[in-house]
Design a protein around this motif. Structure first.
Motif, PDB file in Angstrom:
ATOM      1  N   SER A 190       0.922  -1.258  -0.193  1.00 44.15           N
ATOM      2  CA  SER A 190      -0.078  -0.086   0.118  1.00 44.15           C
ATOM      3  C   SER A 190       0.981   1.100  -0.207  1.00 44.15           C
ATOM      4  CB  SER A 190      -1.036  -0.094   1.271  1.00 44.15           C
ATOM      5  OG  SER A 190      -0.052   0.547   2.330  1.00 44.15           O
ATOM      6  N   ALA A 191       0.262   2.403  -0.379  1.00 43.82           N
ATOM      7  CA  ALA A 191       1.052   3.613  -0.207  1.00 43.82           C
ATOM      8  C   ALA A 191       1.490   4.093   1.232  1.00 43.82           C
ATOM      9  CB  ALA A 191       0.067   4.842  -0.818  1.00 43.82           C
ATOM     10  N   ASP A 192       0.898   3.269   2.142  1.00 41.69           N
ATOM     11  CA  ASP A 192       1.599   3.917   3.561  1.00 41.69           C
ATOM     12  C   ASP A 192       2.847   2.880   3.820  1.00 41.69           C
ATOM     13  OD1 ASP A 192      -0.704   5.336   3.957  1.00 41.69           O
ATOM     14  OD2 ASP A 192      -1.996   3.814   4.590  1.00 41.69           O
ATOM     15  N   ASP A 193       3.045   1.964   2.763  1.00 44.59           N
ATOM     16  CA  ASP A 193       3.832   0.933   3.377  1.00 44.59           C
ATOM     17  C   ASP A 193       5.525   1.172   2.516  1.00 44.59           C
ATOM     18  OD1 ASP A 193       2.836  -0.250   5.462  1.00 44.59           O
ATOM     19  OD2 ASP A 193       1.623  -1.386   4.009  1.00 44.59           O
ATOM     20  N   VAL A 194       5.527   2.180   1.741  1.00 43.21           N
ATOM     21  CA  VAL A 194       6.513   2.404   0.912  1.00 43.21           C
ATOM     22  C   VAL A 194       7.455   3.537   1.421  1.00 43.21           C
ATOM     23  CG1 VAL A 194       5.699   1.367  -1.260  1.00 43.21           C
ATOM     24  CG2 VAL A 194       5.157   3.545  -0.864  1.00 43.21           C
ATOM     25  N   ALA A 226       0.286  11.663  -1.941  1.00 43.72           N
ATOM     26  CA  ALA A 226       0.332  11.192  -0.456  1.00 43.72           C
ATOM     27  C   ALA A 226       1.790  10.714  -0.183  1.00 43.72           C
ATOM     28  CB  ALA A 226      -0.872  10.060  -0.273  1.00 43.72           C
ATOM     29  N   ILE A 227       2.558   9.908  -0.957  1.00 41.74           N
ATOM     30  CA  ILE A 227       3.697   9.250  -0.476  1.00 41.74           C
ATOM     31  C   ILE A 227       4.714  10.538  -0.435  1.00 41.74           C
ATOM     32  CG2 ILE A 227       5.543   7.773  -1.255  1.00 41.74           C
ATOM     33  CD1 ILE A 227       3.340   5.997  -2.862  1.00 41.74           C
ATOM     34  N   ALA A 228       4.643  11.543  -1.396  1.00 45.33           N
ATOM     35  CA  ALA A 228       5.470  12.379  -1.201  1.00 45.33           C
ATOM     36  C   ALA A 228       5.580  13.201   0.146  1.00 45.33           C
ATOM     37  CB  ALA A 228       5.444  13.489  -2.448  1.00 45.33           C
ATOM     38  N   LYS A 229       4.220  13.714   0.410  1.00 48.24           N
ATOM     39  CA  LYS A 229       3.943  14.299   1.666  1.00 48.24           C
ATOM     40  C   LYS A 229       4.412  13.688   2.840  1.00 48.24           C
ATOM     41  CE  LYS A 229       0.368  17.378  -0.077  1.00 48.24           C
ATOM     42  NZ  LYS A 229      -1.305  17.549   0.030  1.00 48.24           N
ATOM     43  N   ARG A 230       4.039  12.408   2.888  1.00 53.05           N
ATOM     44  CA  ARG A 230       4.377  11.724   3.907  1.00 53.05           C
ATOM     45  C   ARG A 230       5.893  11.420   4.347  1.00 53.05           C
ATOM     46  NH1 ARG A 230       5.527   6.441   4.496  1.00 53.05           N
ATOM     47  NH2 ARG A 230       4.584   5.919   2.689  1.00 53.05           N
ATOM     48  N   THR A 231       6.808  11.231   3.110  1.00 54.41           N
ATOM     49  CA  THR A 231       8.182  10.837   3.170  1.00 54.41           C
ATOM     50  C   THR A 231       9.065  11.909   2.802  1.00 54.41           C
ATOM     51  OG1 THR A 231       8.341   9.989   0.729  1.00 54.41           O
ATOM     52  CG2 THR A 231       7.750   8.682   2.409  1.00 54.41           C
ATOM     53  N   SER A 270       4.728  21.109 -11.866  1.00 53.83           N
ATOM     54  CA  SER A 270       4.129  22.355 -11.483  1.00 53.83           C
ATOM     55  C   SER A 270       2.992  21.987 -10.794  1.00 53.83           C
ATOM     56  CB  SER A 270       3.919  23.176 -12.949  1.00 53.83           C
ATOM     57  OG  SER A 270       4.978  23.539 -13.370  1.00 53.83           O
ATOM     58  N   TRP A 271       2.239  20.957 -11.336  1.00 54.93           N
ATOM     59  CA  TRP A 271       0.949  20.547 -10.556  1.00 54.93           C
ATOM     60  C   TRP A 271       1.135  20.099  -9.180  1.00 54.93           C
ATOM     61  CZ3 TRP A 271      -0.823  15.576  -9.336  1.00 54.93           C
ATOM     62  CH2 TRP A 271      -2.198  15.500  -9.071  1.00 54.93           C
ATOM     63  N   LEU A 272       2.370  19.317  -9.161  1.00 53.67           N
ATOM     64  CA  LEU A 272       2.530  18.535  -7.902  1.00 53.67           C
ATOM     65  C   LEU A 272       2.715  19.763  -6.778  1.00 53.67           C
ATOM     66  CD1 LEU A 272       5.096  15.558  -8.935  1.00 53.67           C
ATOM     67  CD2 LEU A 272       2.894  15.463  -7.782  1.00 53.67           C
ATOM     68  N   GLY A 273       3.390  20.644  -7.138  1.00 53.11           N
ATOM     69  CA  GLY A 273       3.512  21.884  -6.365  1.00 53.11           C
ATOM     70  C   GLY A 273       2.085  22.486  -5.900  1.00 53.11           C
ATOM     71  N   THR A 274       1.313  22.567  -6.868  1.00 54.19           N
ATOM     72  CA  THR A 274      -0.121  23.073  -6.230  1.00 54.19           C
ATOM     73  C   THR A 274      -0.596  22.179  -5.459  1.00 54.19           C
ATOM     74  OG1 THR A 274      -1.216  21.899  -8.063  1.00 54.19           O
ATOM     75  CG2 THR A 274      -0.285  24.147  -8.657  1.00 54.19           C
ATOM     76  N   GLN A 275      -0.405  20.696  -5.418  1.00 50.76           N
ATOM     77  CA  GLN A 275      -0.963  19.612  -4.617  1.00 50.76           C
ATOM     78  C   GLN A 275      -0.209  19.643  -3.126  1.00 50.76           C
ATOM     79  OE1 GLN A 275      -3.839  18.032  -5.728  1.00 50.76           O
ATOM     80  NE2 GLN A 275      -3.510  19.526  -7.161  1.00 50.76           N
ATOM     81  N   GLY A 276       0.844  20.769  -3.136  1.00 51.97           N
ATOM     82  CA  GLY A 276       1.494  20.746  -1.636  1.00 51.97           C
ATOM     83  C   GLY A 276       2.951  19.538  -1.847  1.00 51.97           C
ATOM     84  N   VAL A 277       3.198  19.057  -2.845  1.00 52.24           N
ATOM     85  CA  VAL A 277       4.596  18.422  -2.828  1.00 52.24           C
ATOM     86  C   VAL A 277       5.633  19.506  -2.946  1.00 52.24           C
ATOM     87  CG1 VAL A 277       5.979  16.795  -4.253  1.00 52.24           C
ATOM     88  CG2 VAL A 277       3.474  16.532  -3.899  1.00 52.24           C
ATOM     89  N   GLU A 278       6.644  19.402  -2.081  1.00 51.43           N
ATOM     90  CA  GLU A 278       7.460  20.236  -1.962  1.00 51.43           C
ATOM     91  C   GLU A 278       8.824  20.297  -2.744  1.00 51.43           C
ATOM     92  OE1 GLU A 278       8.328  20.985   2.273  1.00 51.43           O
ATOM     93  OE2 GLU A 278       6.416  22.037   2.526  1.00 51.43           O
TER      94      GLU A 278
END
Ligand code: NI
Ligand code: MN
Length: 228
Positions: A37-41, A61-66, A78-86
């Motif tokens: 799952s996305a929580d286990d990587v 979700a994975i990028a924000k968590r890890t 650019s789109w990932l940036g708008t989704q809060g990926v840093e």
């Protein structure tokens, strides 16, 4: 330790090379083939071929968590940036960059790339990785194209090719692709996930073995192979 490629279902792969873990097109939620799952990587790096939902998948979700670095084309970054990926690193077709895990070049792919919310995902790409112990080519979603001969001049140790047909190359064209690329070994993907892309992978593997110099490496979800 040799570079290792693990199939995680559909078009999702984990690459372990040196001290780094890469995830390519991390699609877990709603992926019928997913064995984790996305929580286990826990990737250091996420690399995306194009914007479709079965490839962008759980990236945000994975990028924000890890805090993983996301590498994709400029529009997707650019789109990932708008989704809060840093942390993003945009590249584009024809461009290569020496990352800390190895060199990565973006190559052409013939497909679409619209993002899940309808945003423009730029152009789809293939990925050509030059790791210390060999080269890995991930075609992404694409039809067959003759320029695979040019990509193959890099000397491909391992190629990941879609064989599902309908949305991408089918089995016959994937065999031709392996020949164009002069790939040593080929891992099939993007098949069997849904009825529309069901394929006889054993028949494909036999055709590849009998008609090209490439060896098939058929991985069940969760299985791994080394780069060379
Ligand atoms: Ni696609
Ligand atoms: Mn796809």
């Amino acid at each position: 330790m040799p570079t290792t490629l693990t199939f995680l279902g559909h078009s999702t792969f984990q690459v372990e090379t040196g001290e780094k873990t890469l995830l390519i097109d991390p699609f877990f939620t709603d992926n019928p083939q997913a064995t984790t799952s996305a929580d286990d990587v826990n990737p250091d790096v996420i690399v995306l071929t194009h914007g479709h939902g079965d490839h962008v998948g759980d990236t945000v979700a994975i990028a924000k968590r890890t805090g993983a670095l996301c590498i994709a084309n400029f529009e997707i970054c650019s789109w990932l940036g708008t989704q809060g990926v840093e942390k993003t690193h945009p590249q584009h077709i024809g461009g290569s960059f020496q990352h800390d895990f190895g060199r990565l070049k973006f190559t052409i792919a013939h497909h679409g790339s619209m993002l899940p919310d309808g945003s423009n995902g730029g152009n789809p790409a293939g990925l050509l990785f030059d790791f210390p112990d060999g080269t890995l080519y991930v075609a992404g979603d694409t039809g067959l194209f003759l320029d695979m001969q040019l990509i193959g001049e890099a000397g491909i140790n391992l190629a990941v090719l879609p064989i599902g047909d309908n949305f991408t190359m089918g089995p016959d064209d994937a065999v031709r692709a392996a020949d164009f690329l002069k790939a040593e070994r080929v891992v099939p993907c993007h098949y069997g996930t849904w009825p529309l892309i069901e394929q006889d992978v054993d028949a494909w593997a036999e055709q590849l073995r009998n008609t090209t110099a490439a060896d098939p490496v058929v991985l069940a979800p969760g299985e791994s192979t080394t780069l060379s």
